[in-house]
Every structure is written in C-alpha cells, then in structure tokens.
Design a protein around this motif. Sequence first.
Motif, PDB file in Angstrom:
ATOM      1  N   LEU A 336     -24.169 -33.626 -10.043  1.00 58.55           N
ATOM      2  CA  LEU A 336     -23.590 -32.200  -9.924  1.00 58.55           C
ATOM      3  C   LEU A 336     -22.895 -32.057  -8.540  1.00 58.55           C
ATOM      4  O   LEU A 336     -23.730 -31.381  -7.727  1.00 58.55           O
ATOM      5  N   TYR A 337     -21.814 -32.419  -8.200  1.00 59.85           N
ATOM      6  CA  TYR A 337     -21.347 -32.359  -6.851  1.00 59.85           C
ATOM      7  C   TYR A 337     -20.655 -30.347  -6.893  1.00 59.85           C
ATOM      8  O   TYR A 337     -19.537 -30.677  -7.644  1.00 59.85           O
ATOM      9  N   ILE A 338     -20.769 -29.450  -6.329  1.00 57.71           N
ATOM     10  CA  ILE A 338     -20.666 -28.106  -6.546  1.00 57.71           C
ATOM     11  C   ILE A 338     -20.066 -27.770  -4.919  1.00 57.71           C
ATOM     12  O   ILE A 338     -20.952 -28.316  -3.552  1.00 57.71           O
ATOM     13  N   PHE A 339     -18.579 -27.075  -5.114  1.00 60.63           N
ATOM     14  CA  PHE A 339     -18.078 -26.797  -3.528  1.00 60.63           C
ATOM     15  C   PHE A 339     -18.074 -25.199  -3.775  1.00 60.63           C
ATOM     16  O   PHE A 339     -16.845 -24.676  -4.226  1.00 60.63           O
ATOM     17  N   ILE A 340     -18.154 -24.613  -2.966  1.00 59.05           N
ATOM     18  CA  ILE A 340     -18.989 -23.063  -2.881  1.00 59.05           C
ATOM     19  C   ILE A 340     -16.831 -23.044  -1.797  1.00 59.05           C
ATOM     20  O   ILE A 340     -17.481 -23.460  -0.366  1.00 59.05           O
ATOM     21  N   SER A 341     -15.940 -22.019  -1.994  1.00 59.27           N
ATOM     22  CA  SER A 341     -16.048 -21.505  -0.929  1.00 59.27           C
ATOM     23  C   SER A 341     -14.988 -20.728  -1.669  1.00 59.27           C
ATOM     24  O   SER A 341     -14.703 -19.888  -2.601  1.00 59.27           O
ATOM     25  N   GLN A 342     -15.060 -19.148  -0.280  1.00 56.00           N
ATOM     26  CA  GLN A 342     -14.538 -17.790  -1.348  1.00 56.00           C
ATOM     27  C   GLN A 342     -12.949 -17.805  -1.152  1.00 56.00           C
ATOM     28  O   GLN A 342     -12.652 -17.530  -2.570  1.00 56.00           O
ATOM     29  N   SER A 343     -12.354 -18.775   0.128  1.00 49.32           N
ATOM     30  CA  SER A 343     -10.720 -18.976  -0.222  1.00 49.32           C
ATOM     31  C   SER A 343     -10.429 -20.092  -1.276  1.00 49.32           C
ATOM     32  O   SER A 343      -9.043 -19.876  -1.547  1.00 49.32           O
ATOM     33  N   GLY A 344     -11.156 -20.575  -1.346  1.00 49.45           N
ATOM     34  CA  GLY A 344     -10.455 -22.445  -1.787  1.00 49.45           C
ATOM     35  C   GLY A 344      -9.733 -23.010  -1.211  1.00 49.45           C
ATOM     36  O   GLY A 344      -8.893 -23.458  -1.724  1.00 49.45           O
ATOM     37  N   CYS A 351     -11.023 -31.000   1.459  1.00 45.35           N
ATOM     38  CA  CYS A 351     -11.024 -32.435   1.668  1.00 45.35           C
ATOM     39  C   CYS A 351     -12.375 -33.611   1.093  1.00 45.35           C
ATOM     40  O   CYS A 351     -12.981 -34.483   0.626  1.00 45.35           O
ATOM     41  N   ALA A 352     -13.724 -32.409   1.885  1.00 47.11           N
ATOM     42  CA  ALA A 352     -15.129 -33.411   0.933  1.00 47.11           C
ATOM     43  C   ALA A 352     -14.698 -33.178  -0.649  1.00 47.11           C
ATOM     44  O   ALA A 352     -15.493 -34.812  -1.035  1.00 47.11           O
ATOM     45  N   MET A 353     -14.670 -32.459  -1.370  1.00 48.49           N
ATOM     46  CA  MET A 353     -14.320 -32.842  -2.656  1.00 48.49           C
ATOM     47  C   MET A 353     -13.407 -33.723  -3.518  1.00 48.49           C
ATOM     48  O   MET A 353     -13.406 -34.155  -3.791  1.00 48.49           O
ATOM     49  N   ARG A 354     -12.484 -33.961  -1.867  1.00 47.82           N
ATOM     50  CA  ARG A 354     -11.251 -34.593  -3.005  1.00 47.82           C
ATOM     51  C   ARG A 354     -12.148 -36.138  -2.933  1.00 47.82           C
ATOM     52  O   ARG A 354     -11.631 -37.404  -3.447  1.00 47.82           O
ATOM     53  N   LEU A 355     -12.779 -36.641  -1.948  1.00 45.40           N
ATOM     54  CA  LEU A 355     -13.804 -37.869  -1.310  1.00 45.40           C
ATOM     55  C   LEU A 355     -14.446 -37.874  -3.055  1.00 45.40           C
ATOM     56  O   LEU A 355     -14.501 -39.026  -3.374  1.00 45.40           O
ATOM     57  N   VAL A 356     -15.019 -36.858  -3.030  1.00 48.89           N
ATOM     58  CA  VAL A 356     -16.062 -37.053  -3.884  1.00 48.89           C
ATOM     59  C   VAL A 356     -15.312 -37.750  -5.312  1.00 48.89           C
ATOM     60  O   VAL A 356     -15.846 -38.443  -6.235  1.00 48.89           O
ATOM     61  N   LYS A 357     -14.134 -36.887  -6.362  1.00 45.46           N
ATOM     62  CA  LYS A 357     -13.417 -37.196  -6.108  1.00 45.46           C
ATOM     63  C   LYS A 357     -12.686 -38.876  -6.497  1.00 45.46           C
ATOM     64  O   LYS A 357     -12.960 -39.364  -7.938  1.00 45.46           O
ATOM     65  N   GLU A 358     -12.008 -38.935  -5.545  1.00 43.66           N
ATOM     66  CA  GLU A 358     -12.052 -40.171  -5.555  1.00 43.66           C
ATOM     67  C   GLU A 358     -13.269 -41.089  -5.639  1.00 43.66           C
ATOM     68  O   GLU A 358     -12.771 -42.431  -6.120  1.00 43.66           O
ATOM     69  N   ALA A 375      -9.710 -24.254  -6.573  1.00 44.79           N
ATOM     70  CA  ALA A 375      -9.145 -24.282  -7.847  1.00 44.79           C
ATOM     71  C   ALA A 375      -8.547 -25.320  -8.597  1.00 44.79           C
ATOM     72  O   ALA A 375      -8.662 -25.820  -9.644  1.00 44.79           O
ATOM     73  N   ARG A 376      -7.665 -25.359  -7.593  1.00 44.48           N
ATOM     74  CA  ARG A 376      -6.836 -25.714  -8.743  1.00 44.48           C
ATOM     75  C   ARG A 376      -7.152 -27.690  -8.832  1.00 44.48           C
ATOM     76  O   ARG A 376      -6.716 -28.082  -9.929  1.00 44.48           O
ATOM     77  N   GLU A 377      -7.774 -28.320  -7.939  1.00 46.92           N
ATOM     78  CA  GLU A 377      -7.820 -29.713  -8.251  1.00 46.92           C
ATOM     79  C   GLU A 377      -8.990 -29.695  -8.797  1.00 46.92           C
ATOM     80  O   GLU A 377      -9.828 -30.773  -8.869  1.00 46.92           O
ATOM     81  N   ALA A 378     -10.612 -28.363  -8.844  1.00 49.94           N
ATOM     82  CA  ALA A 378     -11.236 -28.986  -9.608  1.00 49.94           C
ATOM     83  C   ALA A 378     -11.299 -29.484 -10.575  1.00 49.94           C
ATOM     84  O   ALA A 378     -10.766 -29.303 -11.886  1.00 49.94           O
ATOM     85  N   ASP A 379     -12.543 -30.509 -11.331  1.00 50.62           N
ATOM     86  CA  ASP A 379     -12.773 -30.420 -12.079  1.00 50.62           C
ATOM     87  C   ASP A 379     -12.997 -29.459 -13.700  1.00 50.62           C
ATOM     88  O   ASP A 379     -12.490 -29.321 -14.335  1.00 50.62           O
TER      89      ASP A 379
END
Length: 593
Positions: A336-344, A351-358, A375-379
């Motif tokens: 489970l890949y979790i990306f934490i960000s206040q601002s999003g 970009c790390a999240m995009r890499l995991v998605k790719e 938020a808009r790009e995460a699954d």
Amino acid sequence: MCGIISALSYENNVSDSLISALSRLEYRGYDSAGIAYLDENSQLQRIRTVGKVQYLRNAVEKSNINSCIGIGHTRWATHGKVTEFNAHPHVADGVAIVHNGIIENYQELRQKLVSEGYKFESETDTEVVAKLTASHIKSGKNFVDAFKHSIGELIGTFAIVAIYEKSPDTLLGAKKGSPMAVGISPDKKSAYIASDAVALSTLADELTYLEEGDIVVVTKGEQISYTIFDMQNNIVNRQKVLNKVSLTDMSKSGYETFMLKEIYEEAIVARRTYDSYKYDIDVSKFDNVSIIACGTSFYAGVLAKYWIEKYAKIPVDVEIASEFRYRNAVLRKNSLYIFISQSGETIDTLCAMRLVKENGMKTMALVNVDSSSIAREADYVIKTEAGVEIGVASTKAFIAQILSILIMFIGKENINIDAIEKAINSVLNAGFDFARIAKKLAGGRSFFYIGRGTSYPIALEGALKIKELTYVSAEGYPSGELKHGPIAIIDEDVFTIALAPFDQYFEKTISNTQEILARDGKVLLITTEDATASLGMFKNNANIECVFLKQNEDKYYPFALTTLIHLLAYYTAKSKGYDVDKPRNLAKSVTVE
Ligand code: G6P
C-alpha cells in the motif's frame, strides 16, 4: 511556491482584488511581490516591492489605479536574488507575465532571445517567457497564438498568466506541474486565474482546475467567459467544483498569529478527524506499506511506522519523496503506497506518486486539500480534517495526519478520542510558563530533541519546528543514538529537549539525559506526572527543568507531546521577535523540486 492571481473585469478596481488575493497567497512565498496592469489608456504599468505584500499594498494605495485587467505575484526566490529586478511580473514590449515553477531550458531560450536583440533585466528563468511571447507577437502572431507557442517551447514546471497591452480584454493562463484554477465572480462581472482556491476565496464560488498542459483563455465581450484548451489544442470541458475556502478559515479569530490559532485548534482537529472518518480500507490485505512524504508530513509517516508495525503488524517503509523518486526504488507488489501531504501540491510527493502509478501500483493520498493535484491524481484519497492551515510551519495538519493513519490501521473502535482530545487540551490549558521557558531556550546555541519509540518522530518534528521558526540549528535524534557522535556537540550552550513520558522507554531516555547533564548540557525534560517519583536524581540540578504532562495511554502520548513542542517552538520564536507565520526563506506549498 510563489502565488499567482490575475483578474479581468468590467469594473476598474482589479488592483483591490489582486492585493487582497496576494495577502492570502503570502504563505506561498514572501520574498517580493508585484502587480502589472493596464491603465485607463491600455498602457502596461508595473509595481514591485521587495519583502511582504504589505509593502506592495502601500505602494499600490499611493498609485490610484483604475484598471480592468491585471496580474499579481508573490515570490519565493528560485533563480536570482531577492531584488526588485527579479520580482515578478516580468515584461517585454507590452506583455507581462507571472510564473510559479521552474523553466529548465531558460538559458537556451535566453541566448536565442539575446541574439534576437532582447535585453534582460533580471536573473530569473521567468523573464524568457515574457520575451518569447513578445518575440512571437513581433513575428506576426496574435497574443493567444504567441502565448501558446511560447508555452510549447518551455521545459519544466509552471503555472503562468499573461496579459498584453494590445489585447486589453484577454487574460491567459497555462499549467504544467504547478496548480492553477480559474473562476468567475458570482455577479459574472469578473474572472480570475490563480494558483489556488485560497486566493479565490471571496472572489469566486466555483472553480475549474486546469489539467496538465491546459491553456485557459479568458475574454471579455458581451460577457466574461473562458475557454480551456488541452495539450493538443482541443477545446475541453473541465469539471467545476465549489470553492470551499471561507473567510473564517482565513481569519486569525482573535489570535495574534495564524500559527497560534492553528495550534489551539489541535484538539478540535483531532475530534473532527475522528468524527468524520468514514473510510473503509481493508489494510490486512497488504503485505507491506510504503509511506512517502516531505517535511512535517514525512514525520507523520515515521510515527505511523511505529504504530502500524506495533498494532497492525504490517512492515512499513517511510521515505523522503525527493529521494524516493530518483533512487531507482524497487517497487513491491501488494504494497500500500501512501502519500502524505498537507497542501497536496508538494512537487516531490506528487512526482513520487506519479512514479508509483506509472509502475502500475495503486496510490493512496492523505491530503488536507481535496482539490489539490495529489488528491486529484491519487487512486484513493483520505481527506485529513485539519481545515485551512495558513501558518507556514505545519502544526494542526500533523495531528490530523497521525490520527487518520492510526484510525486507518487500528480502527475507530480501538481509539479513545476523548482521551486524545483531553491530552491535547491539557497541554493547551495547563498554564505552562512558556514565555519564561522560551526565554531560556532562546539563549541556546543549538538544540537536540531526543526521544525513543513514538517519542522519536515527535523529536524530529520538534527539531524541525524550532529550526524553521528560530533559525537555530536543531536535530531530532533517537535518544540512544546521541552517544554515537552528536554528544560531541554538547556543552553548556546546547539545549536538549528530552521527550520521555513514563512509558517503556522512560528509564533509557533518562539515562541518556544523565549523559547530557554530565557534560554540562542543559535539558528540558518533557515527561508525565506519574514519573515524578523517579526523578529524584535531578533535584537541585540547575541544568535541568521538567515539564509534566498528564498521564495517559502510551499510544496517545504523541498527541500531547506534539502540541507541547509546537507551543515551545512558537514561544521561542516569539521571544526572539521573529515572524512565526512567515519564517524567513520558507514557503508553505513547495511546488519546485
Ligand atoms: C514545506 C512546509 C512544511 C511542510 C512541507 C511538506 O516545507 O514549510 O511545513 O511540512 O512543505 O508539505 P506538504 O504540504 O506536502 O505536507
């Protein structure tokens, strides 16, 4: 990073909206600020000042502006020093541009433009965009085509808006990598392009977020409207969303600073996070968890590792996003890949999240801004319920992040929210003499924050907070690791904040505290009331002071400790006379690498 606002209106007072939006955008950078606008004769004018938006406001108020179109910017310097020359907007032959992001091929473009005869006045990467657009106009293109061509030549990340004095009814925006939203005022008399919803609160109720490669053309004819073009130059419809940021979110509600207000909201945030958590995620089906984030959000991940491994028995890796994305990480199946960000919006996390998605993995974002890029790009998205956070140093968002993760992995039914709320409130209402303690700490040459177990991530967060706010070097360390090097730094001018609630690690951290005292270091021991009887050895030692928290269940200590270290950093910075809401050199939303 860098705030952008722009407006096209039937009214001639756009400078008021620009300045008020820039004040709200200051959290994105406050090295300099500026606006450009077309005056009543459609001549391009520009006002720029170094430092906070207030200086720009003063300059604008003296200028008696009548303008229906303008752009504004608050800068977090990347290319070029903090000077008026480098402040945005940048101009060329009647074109004015503001930009957030980094144009990577700016040197190549700059050389080409210099060979065409353009003279540059700044060291920025942005100025090439103004000159490039002007050069395309010169070669016969209209403003819109010239802008589109320029954008097509840029490599890097950007949100850019542009105006041109010969097209007084057109406002243009382009987005790649950095966020951008467009909205129309409820009375339909004005349209705005900005870097976020915060800028547009009070201006537009409904927003459209641009997608990667989009260009927006706002025009004023019989009515104000906008058209969005995608990367292939097709007209596209993007979804409209409500702008949920309200004026109350943007006010200090009687507190002297946003940061203090936000720390005082930590108990409410915990309660709200608990009450509104409705996600149903079966974490047991994952073999492991990877948490990726930056700054305070990364420390929330470090704490989560302790909890998840202890309570859910799932192995956890925690990674700094800027390292993860470039280190050729081996991605694990069924993780489970979790990306934490206040601002999003943090670009490294995004970009790390995009890499995991790719790589075909599913991604989960834990974000505080549900309209953000992450938020808009995460699954899957878990919205943290911190509310709008304005203070540049993150505080209440951390509480929402750690509690959301705790709920996700151990379930609401296993959490006593009353105990958490009480723990935070007991710190807020304890009447600790922070002003006096802070005065003492303010004399320190440097700081160590130490702790073991779940107190260690809080030590990391404590050290980050104090360096962000007081500009003094501070390190968060596992208590047991201090003797492997860092203890060499200890002397009578070094302060150690030891986080040692009366838990399974207490005795060990106390031994490490003794080692510091033996070397004349000063210690502020944060412990709990039930430890009192075990602290006899520190009696009559002037180098140590103890602060006692209420006794609690071990897993809730991080909450009270967090609020305490936040207040400590706050008051230490205040006692030094620093601006706690806008610490130097920082920005809240870091949209550059
Ligand atoms: C900046 C802020 C920090 C924040 C970090 C990560 O550096 O100053 O307070 O923790 O960004 O931000 P994020 O929005 O991704 O949580």
